[in-house]
Scaffold this active site. Structure first.
Site, short mmCIF file in Angstrom:
data_model
loop_
_atom_site.label_atom_id
_atom_site.label_comp_id
_atom_site.label_asym_id
_atom_site.label_seq_id
_atom_site.Cartn_x
_atom_site.Cartn_y
_atom_site.Cartn_z
N ASN A 210 0.85 -1.20 0.00
CA ASN A 210 0.00 0.00 0.00
C ASN A 210 0.88 1.25 0.00
O ASN A 210 2.10 1.15 -0.05
CB ASN A 210 -0.96 -0.02 1.19
N ILE A 309 -2.40 -7.34 14.39
CA ILE A 309 -1.28 -7.12 15.32
C ILE A 309 -1.72 -6.31 16.53
O ILE A 309 -1.48 -6.69 17.68
CB ILE A 309 -0.11 -6.43 14.59
N VAL A 310 -2.40 -5.19 16.26
CA VAL A 310 -2.76 -4.30 17.37
C VAL A 310 -3.76 -4.99 18.30
O VAL A 310 -3.69 -4.85 19.53
CB VAL A 310 -3.24 -2.92 16.87
N PHE A 326 -4.36 3.13 14.98
CA PHE A 326 -4.74 4.17 14.03
C PHE A 326 -5.96 3.66 13.26
O PHE A 326 -6.15 2.45 13.15
CB PHE A 326 -3.59 4.44 13.05
N LYS A 344 -11.24 -3.85 18.81
CA LYS A 344 -9.84 -4.31 18.97
C LYS A 344 -9.37 -4.17 20.41
O LYS A 344 -8.21 -4.40 20.70
CB LYS A 344 -8.93 -3.52 18.02
O1 PMT Z 1 2.95 6.11 6.55
P1 PMT Z 1 2.40 7.44 6.10
O2 PMT Z 1 2.55 7.66 4.62
O3 PMT Z 1 2.95 8.58 6.93
O4 PMT Z 1 0.82 7.43 6.34
C1 PMT Z 1 0.31 7.37 7.63
C2 PMT Z 1 -0.90 6.41 7.73
C3 PMT Z 1 -2.05 6.96 6.90
C4 PMT Z 1 -0.52 5.02 7.23
C5 PMT Z 1 -1.27 6.33 9.27
O5 PMT Z 1 -1.63 7.63 9.70
C6 PMT Z 1 -2.39 5.36 9.51
O6 PMT Z 1 -3.56 5.66 9.39
N1 PMT Z 1 -2.03 4.09 9.86
C7 PMT Z 1 -2.95 2.97 10.03
C8 PMT Z 1 -3.26 2.37 8.69
C9 PMT Z 1 -4.24 1.21 8.79
O7 PMT Z 1 -3.85 0.11 8.49
O8 PMT Z 1 -5.39 1.52 9.28
P2 PMT Z 1 -6.65 0.47 9.46
O9 PMT Z 1 -7.80 1.33 9.81
O10 PMT Z 1 -6.75 -0.42 8.27
O11 PMT Z 1 -6.20 -0.42 10.69
C10 PMT Z 1 -6.62 -0.14 12.02
C11 PMT Z 1 -5.51 -0.47 12.99
O12 PMT Z 1 -5.24 -1.86 12.99
C12 PMT Z 1 -4.20 0.21 12.71
O13 PMT Z 1 -3.63 0.60 13.93
C13 PMT Z 1 -3.35 -0.88 12.07
O14 PMT Z 1 -1.96 -0.69 12.34
C14 PMT Z 1 -3.88 -2.10 12.78
N2 PMT Z 1 -3.78 -3.38 12.04
C15 PMT Z 1 -4.48 -3.57 10.90
C16 PMT Z 1 -4.42 -4.81 10.27
C17 PMT Z 1 -3.64 -5.83 10.86
N3 PMT Z 1 -3.55 -7.02 10.28
N4 PMT Z 1 -2.97 -5.61 11.97
C18 PMT Z 1 -3.03 -4.41 12.58
O15 PMT Z 1 -2.39 -4.20 13.61
#
Ligand code: PMT
Length: 401
Positions: A210, A309-310, A326, A344
Site C-alpha cells: 500500500n 497485530i494491534v 490508528f 480491537k
Molecule cells: O505512513 P504514512 O505515509 O505517513 O501514512 C500514515 C498512515 C495513513 C498510514 C497512518 O496515519 C495510519 O492511518 N495508519 C494505520 C493504517 C491502517 O492500516 O489503518 P486500518 O484502519 O486499516 O487499521 C486499524 C488499525 O489496525 C491500525 O492501527 C493498524 O496498524 C492495525 N492493524 C491492521 C491490520 C492488521 N492485520 N494488523 C493491525 O495491527
C-alpha cells in the site's frame, strides 16, 4: 512566548554555508528570552561576519583562544562555565571530527572540552560527507558521550546534491531547544511503534502493498525520544532515515511484523500501531515467477487473513502495554474509528481521513482525531512531527490520569 527565558546558550558556529542562518537563529532564540553568546571558528567568519553576529546577539563575539583582550573580559573557562547549553550549528564534518577526537585547537573546541554543559550538535555538510563512515562513526562517538544530535534534514543542498546533511532550519533548532528544556512526560517509559506498509509476496518478484511512506510512524518515534521515552520502531519497507536515538527493526510482511511486535510488546509501556498492515496475504507464495498464459484473461489470487497485530497486543493478558491504534478511513471516520477502538480492545485510536488530499498516506502533514472510551481530541492539520508530539502528549496525559 518567553519559552527560553533565562537560558544561556553558547552558539558555536562552524565554517559551513549554513552559518548564514545563525543570524536568524540567534534572533529567534533571543525573542524567546534566551541569552546568546556567539563563538565562531576561523572558517565560520568566511561565511558570516562577527559584526553581524555581534549585532544580533548584542554581545561581542568570541573567536580566538589567544586574544588577551577577550580573555580579560570573559576568559574561555568562564565562558565554558557560563553556558546552560552549547549549541554547535552548523557542525561541519571537520568540527565534529575535531570534537570526537578530543582536540582543543581553537576556542570553540576548547570550550567544548572545558564545559560540563549539555552539548547539542546540528550537523551540516554535503550528503556524501555526512554518509562517510568516518563522519558516521564520529557522530556515534558524540552520541555515546551523551551529546544531542539535532538533524540533519534531508533535501536539496547548496552544492546541488540531494540527501541528508542540511542543517535544521532556525525555527526547528529553536523548537529543539524548547523541547530540550521542556518537561519530559515519557521519561522512564518505553514505547514500541510500528510504521510503514507491509509487503505480502505473491511470487519471488511480486507483492501486494500500500501507499504508506512510514512518515507518520517515524515522526512518532522521533517525538517519543524527544519526550524522554526509550523507543523501538518496527518498520515495514520504507526509505526513511532512522530518527536519532531510536532503535529500529526492519520487517517486510505482516507475519514478520506480528512476530516481532509480539516478542517486543511485553517489555514496553506503550504500543502504537501506525503501520498500514495488509489485512490479507496470498494463501501461498509461488516458488517461481508466475508466467502469463495467453489463454488466461483473468487471474485469481486466493488470500487468507493476516493476524491483527494491534488487537493481539491489546488482548495480551500479561504485561499488556497501553495500546494505541490508528484508523485510516475514507468515510464515517468517527463511527468506524470508535468501532475499531471497541472491537480491537484499544485504549486509544488516532483516526485520520485518508481521502483528503494533503494529509494521510505519504503526505508530510496530517490531521487526526483521537478517541478513547470517555473522550476525544481533534488535532488540526499540521506537520506529522507536530501531530506526533500532540498524540504522545495526549497519551502521556491519559496514562498518568
Ligand atoms: O505512513 P504514512 O505515509 O505517513 O501514512 C500514515 C498512515 C495513513 C498510514 C497512518 O496515519 C495510519 O492511518 N495508519 C494505520 C493504517 C491502517 O492500516 O489503518 P486500518 O484502519 O486499516 O487499521 C486499524 C488499525 O489496525 C491500525 O492501527 C493498524 O496498524 C492495525 N492493524 C491492521 C491490520 C492488521 N492485520 N494488523 C493491525 O495491527
Amino acid at each position: 512566548m518567553q519559552t527560553l527565558a533565562g537560558k544561556k546558550i553558547l552558539l558555536g558556529i562552524g565554517g559551513g554555508i549554513a552559518a548564514y542562518k545563525c543570524a536568524d537563529l540567534t534572533r529567534r532564540l533571543i525573542e524567546r528570552g534566551a541569552e546568546v553568546q556567539v563563538v565562531m571558528t576561523r572558517a565560520a567568519k568566511e561565511f558570516i561576519t562577527p559584526l553581524t553576529m555581534q549585532a544580533v546577539s548584542g554581545k561581542p563575539v568570541s573567536d580566538s583562544l589567544l586574544d588577551p583582550a577577550a580573555e580579560a573580559s570573559m576568559g574561555h573557562i568562564e565562558l565554558a562555565k557560563w553556558a546552560d547549553l552549547i549549541l554547535l550549528a552548523p557542525a561541519t564534518a571537520d568540527l565534529i571530527a575535531r570534537i570526537a577526537s578530543g582536540m582543543g585547537n581553537d576556542l570553540l573546541t576548547t570550550l567544548v572540552l572545558a564545559s560540563d554543559a549539555p552539548i547539542a550538535v546540528s550537523p551540516a555538510m554535503n550528503q556524501q560527507m555526512y554518509r562517510n563512515q568516518a563522519t558516521q562513526e564520529n557522530i556515534a562517538t558524540l552520541q555515546k558521550r551523551g551529546m544531542h544530535i539535532w538533524g540533519p534534514a534531508s533535501g536539496e543542498q547548496a552544492c546541488g546534491d540531494i540527501g541528508p546533511g542540511r542543517m535544521l532550519e532556525p525555527m526547528q533548532l529553536v523548537e529543539e531547544c524548547e523541547q530540550f528544556w521542556a518537561d519530559k512526560p515519557l521519561k522512564g517509559l518505553s514505547v514500541l511503534i510500528t510504521a510503514g506498509p507491509t509487503r505480502e509476496s505473491i511470487d519471488p518478484v511480486r507483492y501486494i502493498s500500500n501507499h504508506s511512506s512510514g512518515k507518520m510512524g517515524f515522526a512518532l518515534a522521533q517525538a517519543a525520544v524527544q519526550l524522554g521515552a526509550s523507543t523501538n520502531l518496527v518498520a515495514g519497507p520504507v526509505s526513511l532515515d532512522t530518527p536519532v536515538g531510536v532503535n529500529r527493526v526492519d520487517v517486510a510482511s505482516a507475519l514478520e511484523m506480528h512476530n516481532t511486535v509480539m516478542q517486543y510488546a511485553p517489555s514496553h509501556d506503550i504500543f502504537i500501531s501506525c503501520a498500514a498492515v495488509a489485512d490479507y496475504r496470498p494463501e501461498s507464495i509461488a516458488e517461481q515467477k508466475i508466467k502469463k498464459k495467453d489463454s488466461n484473461e483473468h487471474m485469481t489470487i486466493s488470500m487468507v487473513k493476516n493476524p491483527d497485530i494491534v488487537a493481539s497486543v491489546a488482548n495480551m493478558t500479561d504485561a499488556r502495554p497501553y495500546t494505541v491504534g490508528f484508523a485510516a478511513e475514507t468515510q464515517d471516520v468517527a463511527h468506524y474509528a470508535r468501532s475499531k477502538l471497541t472491537n480491537k480492545n484499544l485504549d486509544m485510536i488516532c483516526a485520520n481521513d485518508v481521502s483528503i488530499e494533503g494529509q494521510g498516506f505519504n503526505s508530510n502533514n496530517n490531521a487526526v482525531t483521537l478517541y478513547w472510551k470517555e473522550g476525544e481530541q481533534s488535532l488540526t492539520l499540521a506537520s506529522k512531527q507536530k501531530i506526533a508530539q500532540q498524540i504522545l502528549m495526549c497519551i502521556a496525559e491519559r496514562i498518568s490520569s
